[in-house]
Each structure stands twice: as structure tokens, then as C-alpha cells.
Design a protein around this motif. Sequence first.
Motif, PDB file in Angstrom:
ATOM      1  N   UNK A 102       0.839  -1.198   0.000  1.00  0.00           N
ATOM      2  CA  UNK A 102       0.000   0.000   0.000  1.00  0.00           C
ATOM      3  C   UNK A 102       0.874   1.249   0.000  1.00  0.00           C
ATOM      4  N   UNK A 103       0.315   2.333  -0.557  1.00  0.00           N
ATOM      5  CA  UNK A 103       1.032   3.604  -0.516  1.00  0.00           C
ATOM      6  C   UNK A 103       1.141   4.081   0.925  1.00  0.00           C
ATOM      7  N   UNK A 104       2.136   4.961   1.175  1.00  0.00           N
ATOM      8  CA  UNK A 104       2.379   5.449   2.533  1.00  0.00           C
ATOM      9  C   UNK A 104       1.156   6.155   3.099  1.00  0.00           C
ATOM     10  N   UNK A 105       0.435   6.921   2.285  1.00  0.00           N
ATOM     11  CA  UNK A 105      -0.717   7.650   2.811  1.00  0.00           C
ATOM     12  C   UNK A 105      -1.850   6.703   3.188  1.00  0.00           C
ATOM     13  N   UNK A 106      -1.886   5.502   2.565  1.00  0.00           N
ATOM     14  CA  UNK A 106      -2.887   4.509   2.947  1.00  0.00           C
ATOM     15  C   UNK A 106      -2.474   3.851   4.253  1.00  0.00           C
ATOM     16  N   UNK A 107      -1.197   3.559   4.393  1.00  0.00           N
ATOM     17  CA  UNK A 107      -0.707   2.915   5.606  1.00  0.00           C
ATOM     18  C   UNK A 107      -0.925   3.777   6.838  1.00  0.00           C
ATOM     19  N   UNK A 108      -1.021   5.077   6.650  1.00  0.00           N
ATOM     20  CA  UNK A 108      -1.250   5.989   7.774  1.00  0.00           C
ATOM     21  C   UNK A 108      -2.675   5.911   8.316  1.00  0.00           C
ATOM     22  N   UNK A 109      -3.600   5.395   7.522  1.00  0.00           N
ATOM     23  CA  UNK A 109      -5.005   5.377   7.940  1.00  0.00           C
ATOM     24  C   UNK A 109      -5.596   3.970   8.013  1.00  0.00           C
ATOM     25  N   UNK A 110      -4.927   2.982   7.412  1.00  0.00           N
ATOM     26  CA  UNK A 110      -5.493   1.633   7.369  1.00  0.00           C
ATOM     27  C   UNK A 110      -4.400   0.571   7.396  1.00  0.00           C
ATOM     28  N   UNK A 111      -4.787  -0.615   7.858  1.00  0.00           N
ATOM     29  CA  UNK A 111      -3.891  -1.768   7.891  1.00  0.00           C
ATOM     30  C   UNK A 111      -4.566  -2.915   7.148  1.00  0.00           C
ATOM     31  N   UNK A 169     -10.304   3.457  -2.603  1.00  0.00           N
ATOM     32  CA  UNK A 169     -10.148   2.749  -3.876  1.00  0.00           C
ATOM     33  C   UNK A 169      -8.834   1.978  -3.921  1.00  0.00           C
ATOM     34  N   UNK A 170      -7.785   2.575  -3.382  1.00  0.00           N
ATOM     35  CA  UNK A 170      -6.486   1.897  -3.337  1.00  0.00           C
ATOM     36  C   UNK A 170      -6.561   0.670  -2.433  1.00  0.00           C
ATOM     37  N   UNK A 171      -7.201   0.816  -1.272  1.00  0.00           N
ATOM     38  CA  UNK A 171      -7.333  -0.306  -0.345  1.00  0.00           C
ATOM     39  C   UNK A 171      -8.231  -1.394  -0.928  1.00  0.00           C
ATOM     40  N   UNK A 172      -9.339  -0.990  -1.525  1.00  0.00           N
ATOM     41  CA  UNK A 172     -10.297  -1.957  -2.064  1.00  0.00           C
ATOM     42  C   UNK A 172      -9.695  -2.799  -3.178  1.00  0.00           C
ATOM     43  N   UNK A 173      -8.713  -2.244  -3.889  1.00  0.00           N
ATOM     44  CA  UNK A 173      -8.085  -3.001  -4.976  1.00  0.00           C
ATOM     45  C   UNK A 173      -7.385  -4.253  -4.444  1.00  0.00           C
ATOM     46  N   UNK A 174      -7.011  -4.228  -3.156  1.00  0.00           N
ATOM     47  CA  UNK A 174      -6.359  -5.387  -2.554  1.00  0.00           C
ATOM     48  C   UNK A 174      -7.355  -6.502  -2.239  1.00  0.00           C
ATOM     49  N   UNK A 175      -8.631  -6.135  -2.099  1.00  0.00           N
ATOM     50  CA  UNK A 175      -9.649  -7.115  -1.728  1.00  0.00           C
ATOM     51  C   UNK A 175      -9.887  -8.158  -2.820  1.00  0.00           C
ATOM     52  N   UNK A 176      -9.593  -7.804  -4.062  1.00  0.00           N
ATOM     53  CA  UNK A 176      -9.947  -8.668  -5.201  1.00  0.00           C
ATOM     54  C   UNK A 176      -9.241 -10.016  -5.175  1.00  0.00           C
ATOM     55  N   UNK A 177      -8.135 -10.097  -4.454  1.00  0.00           N
ATOM     56  CA  UNK A 177      -7.382 -11.349  -4.397  1.00  0.00           C
ATOM     57  C   UNK A 177      -7.890 -12.284  -3.307  1.00  0.00           C
ATOM     58  N   UNK A 178      -8.953 -11.884  -2.615  1.00  0.00           N
ATOM     59  CA  UNK A 178      -9.440 -12.675  -1.479  1.00  0.00           C
ATOM     60  C   UNK A 178     -10.923 -12.965  -1.616  1.00  0.00           C
ATOM     61  N   UNK A 179     -11.303 -14.138  -1.117  1.00  0.00           N
ATOM     62  CA  UNK A 179     -12.718 -14.525  -1.149  1.00  0.00           C
ATOM     63  C   UNK A 179     -13.495 -13.959   0.037  1.00  0.00           C
ATOM     64  N   UNK A 180     -12.787 -13.730   1.137  1.00  0.00           N
ATOM     65  CA  UNK A 180     -13.413 -13.189   2.337  1.00  0.00           C
ATOM     66  C   UNK A 180     -12.525 -12.108   2.942  1.00  0.00           C
ATOM     67  N   UNK A 181     -13.122 -10.946   3.218  1.00  0.00           N
ATOM     68  CA  UNK A 181     -12.391  -9.848   3.854  1.00  0.00           C
ATOM     69  C   UNK A 181     -13.209  -9.331   5.035  1.00  0.00           C
ATOM     70  N   UNK A 182     -12.575  -9.314   6.200  1.00  0.00           N
ATOM     71  CA  UNK A 182     -13.180  -8.703   7.383  1.00  0.00           C
ATOM     72  C   UNK A 182     -12.692  -7.262   7.458  1.00  0.00           C
ATOM     73  N   UNK A 183     -13.637  -6.327   7.521  1.00  0.00           N
ATOM     74  CA  UNK A 183     -13.299  -4.901   7.536  1.00  0.00           C
ATOM     75  C   UNK A 183     -13.688  -4.319   8.890  1.00  0.00           C
ATOM     76  N   UNK A 184     -12.705  -3.905   9.660  1.00  0.00           N
ATOM     77  CA  UNK A 184     -12.970  -3.308  10.968  1.00  0.00           C
ATOM     78  C   UNK A 184     -12.929  -1.786  10.856  1.00  0.00           C
TER      79      UNK A 184
END
Length: 242
Positions: free
Chosen positions: A1-10, A40-55
Amino acid sequence: MRKDIEDVATFYELQWDTEYFGVKSAKAILGKPLTIEQWNELESLFRDYQFVSIENCNSDPINAQIIGKNTNAFLADVNIQFSKSLKSGFEKPSNVNIYQKLEKNKQVLEMTDFKYSKFIEDPELAKRGGEQVYYHWILNSFNKNDKLFALSKDINGNVDGFLLHSYTDKACIVELIAVSKKAKGNGIGTRLFKAVEYSTFQRGFRKINVGTQVRNIGAINFYHRVGCKQIGCHQVYHLWNL
């Protein structure tokens, strides 16, 4: 993930969930409000997974709207976080002892019938063995150095309650607590918690943290009763890409 995404999400893969449920699983923790570009940047990572838990930490309304508008994820849980700061003066209940590296205990395993669980309330997890998650959680905690059990025993030496806990760098974490059905209403849960308070203070820690579901009114009232304060309220969404 880009640095600005890492600052707000894991974001990270859930290896145990992947193996147990048989679907490639991951988790996203939204620590701060996201912009739509960050989402949108974070959601692009979801496509490789069948199940994603979002907290969604602290049930942030901006993130809740983004999730609702841009995904078919549903609200599976609202996790209430409690904490208690410890001071001196604790006494250890006489009928409760703390065990490290506890050997497999059948009586403890028989108390794993937890009523509230996102693992059974989500139909997709339920049909993949969700009702057995807590059983395996406890089973995998036996004979482990970093897992401790507070056990309450009746006059016959039978286990009538347990509290599974562990320690981080700063606090004791209550993982699971249960009392046998025939012994409910006798103050066993309170004595288990007091024993953990005593043990935690003796170990040099000054805080106990615990979480429970918003629908578990009994647990919420219990943690208030033993002196805990609510410190968080996190929405948990389940996203399936099947």
C-alpha cells in the motif's frame, strides 16, 4: 500500500481463517477516516481474497458510508471494547487458580457453547464450521506459554468456570470467559475476573482489556459491574467475493 494509505489503514492476510474456513481470507482495519481515493487503493487489494473482514474503528461514519456505497459488505458485528486500570488492594479468590501451559481439559472444552458469535451469525462462515471456532480457539490455547487459564472449581474439584487470557507489552487481554450452565448466577465470573486482576497486578501490569459483541447485553453489564469502562465501539463488516 502507498504510505498515505498505511497511515489510515492496515491490511493483512488471515492465515488461520484461510486454512480453517477453506477460503482465502484477509482483514482490513480502518484506523482513521479514508478519502475515496484511499479507499479505492485499499479496495483493490480485496480482489485477491474470497473473504475480507473490515474493521471500522470507532464506527467512523465516513468510513461506514464508503463501505455501504461501494461494496456489498454487511455489518456482521459491533465490537465493544472495555478497559480497567488496576490499583493496589486485590485479593485472590481461594477457589480460583491461574494455570500457564494448561494441559488439555475436557471440562473446559465443554463450556465453549457461546451464544453470540459472528462466526455463526454469518451464514457463509457458519456453513464452513463457524460453530467450532471457539472450541478450536481454546484447544489451540492448551500447552501454550503465552496462554493462561483462570480456573474455578467446585467442592468436588470439577471446573465450573474459566477465563482465558494473555499479555501484550502493556496489558492483560481477556480472550474468553465462560461459566458452566449449572453454576451460573453464583458469582463465578466475578471471582474469575478478580483472580485475573490479582495475577495481572502481581505481574506488574496495570490494565486489563476485553471486547464483546454489542448484542451480548449480559457480558456488557458484567464488565461494567466489575469496574471496566467502555473505550471503543468498532463496526465489523464482512465482504464476500465468491
